[in-house]
Design a protein around this motif. Structure first.
Motif, short mmCIF file in Angstrom:
data_model
loop_
_atom_site.label_atom_id
_atom_site.label_comp_id
_atom_site.label_asym_id
_atom_site.label_seq_id
_atom_site.Cartn_x
_atom_site.Cartn_y
_atom_site.Cartn_z
N GLY A 72 20.03 5.13 29.72
CA GLY A 72 20.68 4.31 28.71
C GLY A 72 21.13 5.10 27.51
N TYR A 73 22.02 4.49 26.76
CA TYR A 73 22.60 5.10 25.58
C TYR A 73 22.63 4.05 24.47
CZ TYR A 73 26.04 7.38 22.60
OH TYR A 73 26.68 7.96 21.53
N TRP A 74 21.93 4.32 23.37
CA TRP A 74 21.90 3.40 22.24
C TRP A 74 23.14 3.59 21.37
CZ3 TRP A 74 18.99 -0.70 21.32
CH2 TRP A 74 17.77 -0.82 21.97
N VAL A 75 23.73 2.49 20.99
CA VAL A 75 24.78 2.50 19.98
C VAL A 75 24.23 1.71 18.80
CG1 VAL A 75 27.13 1.80 19.37
CG2 VAL A 75 26.63 2.60 21.69
N LYS A 76 24.18 2.38 17.64
CA LYS A 76 23.61 1.75 16.44
C LYS A 76 24.57 1.94 15.27
CE LYS A 76 18.86 2.67 17.80
NZ LYS A 76 17.56 3.23 17.39
N SER A 77 24.60 0.96 14.40
CA SER A 77 25.47 1.03 13.23
C SER A 77 24.71 1.53 12.02
CB SER A 77 26.06 -0.35 12.94
OG SER A 77 25.06 -1.19 12.39
N GLU A 78 25.48 1.98 11.06
CA GLU A 78 24.98 2.14 9.70
C GLU A 78 24.90 0.72 9.13
OE1 GLU A 78 24.16 5.05 8.13
OE2 GLU A 78 24.51 6.02 10.06
N GLU A 98 32.33 -9.83 23.11
CA GLU A 98 31.69 -9.25 24.30
C GLU A 98 31.95 -7.74 24.31
OE1 GLU A 98 29.79 -10.52 26.77
OE2 GLU A 98 29.78 -12.47 25.78
N LEU A 99 30.88 -6.96 24.40
CA LEU A 99 30.98 -5.50 24.45
C LEU A 99 30.37 -5.04 25.77
CD1 LEU A 99 29.81 -4.85 20.79
CD2 LEU A 99 32.16 -5.01 21.63
N TYR A 100 31.20 -4.48 26.63
CA TYR A 100 30.76 -4.15 27.99
C TYR A 100 30.30 -2.70 28.15
CZ TYR A 100 32.96 -8.59 28.95
OH TYR A 100 33.29 -9.93 28.94
N SER A 101 30.63 -1.86 27.19
CA SER A 101 30.28 -0.45 27.33
C SER A 101 29.98 0.14 25.95
CB SER A 101 31.44 0.33 27.97
OG SER A 101 32.55 0.38 27.08
N ALA A 102 29.42 1.33 25.98
CA ALA A 102 29.16 2.04 24.72
C ALA A 102 30.47 2.31 23.98
CB ALA A 102 28.39 3.33 24.99
N ASP A 103 31.52 2.59 24.74
CA ASP A 103 32.83 2.81 24.10
C ASP A 103 33.33 1.55 23.41
OD1 ASP A 103 32.95 5.49 24.83
OD2 ASP A 103 34.05 5.08 26.69
N ASP A 104 33.13 0.39 24.05
CA ASP A 104 33.49 -0.88 23.41
C ASP A 104 32.72 -1.06 22.11
OD1 ASP A 104 35.16 -1.49 25.54
OD2 ASP A 104 33.81 -2.99 26.41
N ALA A 105 31.44 -0.75 22.15
CA ALA A 105 30.60 -0.91 20.96
C ALA A 105 31.04 0.04 19.84
CB ALA A 105 29.13 -0.67 21.31
N GLN A 110 34.06 0.60 14.56
CA GLN A 110 35.15 1.14 13.74
C GLN A 110 35.84 0.04 12.94
OE1 GLN A 110 35.93 4.41 13.23
NE2 GLN A 110 34.01 4.69 14.35
N ASN A 111 35.81 -1.19 13.49
CA ASN A 111 36.39 -2.35 12.83
C ASN A 111 35.53 -3.57 13.17
OD1 ASN A 111 38.17 -3.94 11.39
ND2 ASN A 111 39.55 -4.21 13.11
N PRO A 112 34.37 -3.71 12.51
CA PRO A 112 33.39 -4.73 12.91
C PRO A 112 33.79 -6.15 12.49
CG PRO A 112 32.57 -3.52 11.04
CD PRO A 112 33.86 -2.87 11.43
N ILE A 113 34.56 -6.80 13.35
CA ILE A 113 34.97 -8.17 13.10
C ILE A 113 34.03 -9.09 13.88
CG2 ILE A 113 36.79 -9.89 13.36
CD1 ILE A 113 38.80 -7.59 13.11
N ILE A 114 33.40 -9.99 13.15
CA ILE A 114 32.45 -10.93 13.75
C ILE A 114 32.99 -12.35 13.60
CG2 ILE A 114 30.44 -9.48 13.34
CD1 ILE A 114 29.86 -11.39 10.92
N LYS A 124 35.40 -18.73 11.92
CA LYS A 124 36.44 -17.83 11.43
C LYS A 124 35.99 -16.40 11.65
CE LYS A 124 34.92 -18.21 6.63
NZ LYS A 124 35.32 -18.50 5.28
N ASP A 125 36.95 -15.53 11.82
CA ASP A 125 36.65 -14.12 11.99
C ASP A 125 36.51 -13.47 10.62
OD1 ASP A 125 36.69 -14.25 14.75
OD2 ASP A 125 38.81 -13.75 14.89
N ILE A 126 35.49 -12.65 10.49
CA ILE A 126 35.19 -11.97 9.24
C ILE A 126 34.91 -10.51 9.54
CG2 ILE A 126 33.52 -11.78 7.36
CD1 ILE A 126 33.05 -14.74 7.56
N THR A 127 35.44 -9.63 8.71
CA THR A 127 35.18 -8.20 8.86
C THR A 127 33.95 -7.84 8.03
OG1 THR A 127 37.53 -7.75 9.17
CG2 THR A 127 36.12 -5.89 8.56
N LEU A 128 32.98 -7.23 8.66
CA LEU A 128 31.82 -6.71 7.94
C LEU A 128 32.24 -5.46 7.19
CD1 LEU A 128 29.06 -7.10 10.68
CD2 LEU A 128 29.51 -8.59 8.73
N LEU A 129 31.63 -5.24 6.05
CA LEU A 129 31.98 -4.12 5.19
C LEU A 129 31.00 -2.98 5.36
CD1 LEU A 129 32.62 -6.16 1.92
CD2 LEU A 129 34.34 -5.34 3.54
#
Length: 142
Positions: A72-78, A98-105, A110-114, A124-129
């Motif tokens: 496995g490969y962890w993808v973690k944010s700041e 939906e994020l299917y791969s580490a590349d998707d994550a 790079q543009n965290p829209i939730i 509504k879609d919101i961009t995290l800062l």
């Protein structure tokens, strides 16, 4: 005795009216709330919020496996930040695409829209800062 009973009833009504005015927020399983308004929140899947403007510090982490032999490969944010203006006793939920791969994550980070859902219906879609984006926003508001 009657005074104590009256006081207890009044306190109960006060607390129930305060509770009725609070909102709550839940998070996608891969999102963790780290703090609310600078107060550390640990291991909570639901957080109560009073009325007003709140700053939530959020982090993302997920484990991706390319194949069965892969450990496995962890993808973690700041730390990521969400400013949320709570008006009443809404129930909020934060969701990610939906994020299917580490590349998707990595692309997501790079543009965290939730998606922010309110009371299970409206979203509504919101961009995290990022931290630097948050500081820049706060600097320009002064």
């Amino acid at each position: 005795m009657k005074t104590k009973l009256t006081l207890a009833i009044a306190m109960g009504l006060l607390l129930s009216s305060f509770t009725a005015q609070s909102a709550s927020i839940t998070f996608h399983d891969d999102l963790d709330v780290d703090s609310v308004n600078g107060v550390i929140v640990e291991f909570q899947r639901e957080v109560d919020l009073g009325q007003g403007l709140h700053l939530l510090e959020i982090s993302y982490s997920d484990l991706f496996q390319d194949n069965a032999d892969d450990s496995g490969y962890w993808v973690k944010s700041e730390p990521l930040y969400l400013r949320l203006d709570v008006q009443g006793s809404e129930t909020y939920h934060l969701d990610i695409p939906e994020l299917y791969s580490a590349d998707d994550a990595k692309d997501f980070l790079q543009n965290p829209i939730i998606s922010l859902t309110t009371d299970g219906n409206n979203y509504k879609d919101i961009t995290l800062l990022s931290q630097s984006q948050l500081f820049t926003l706060l600097l320009h508001e002064k």
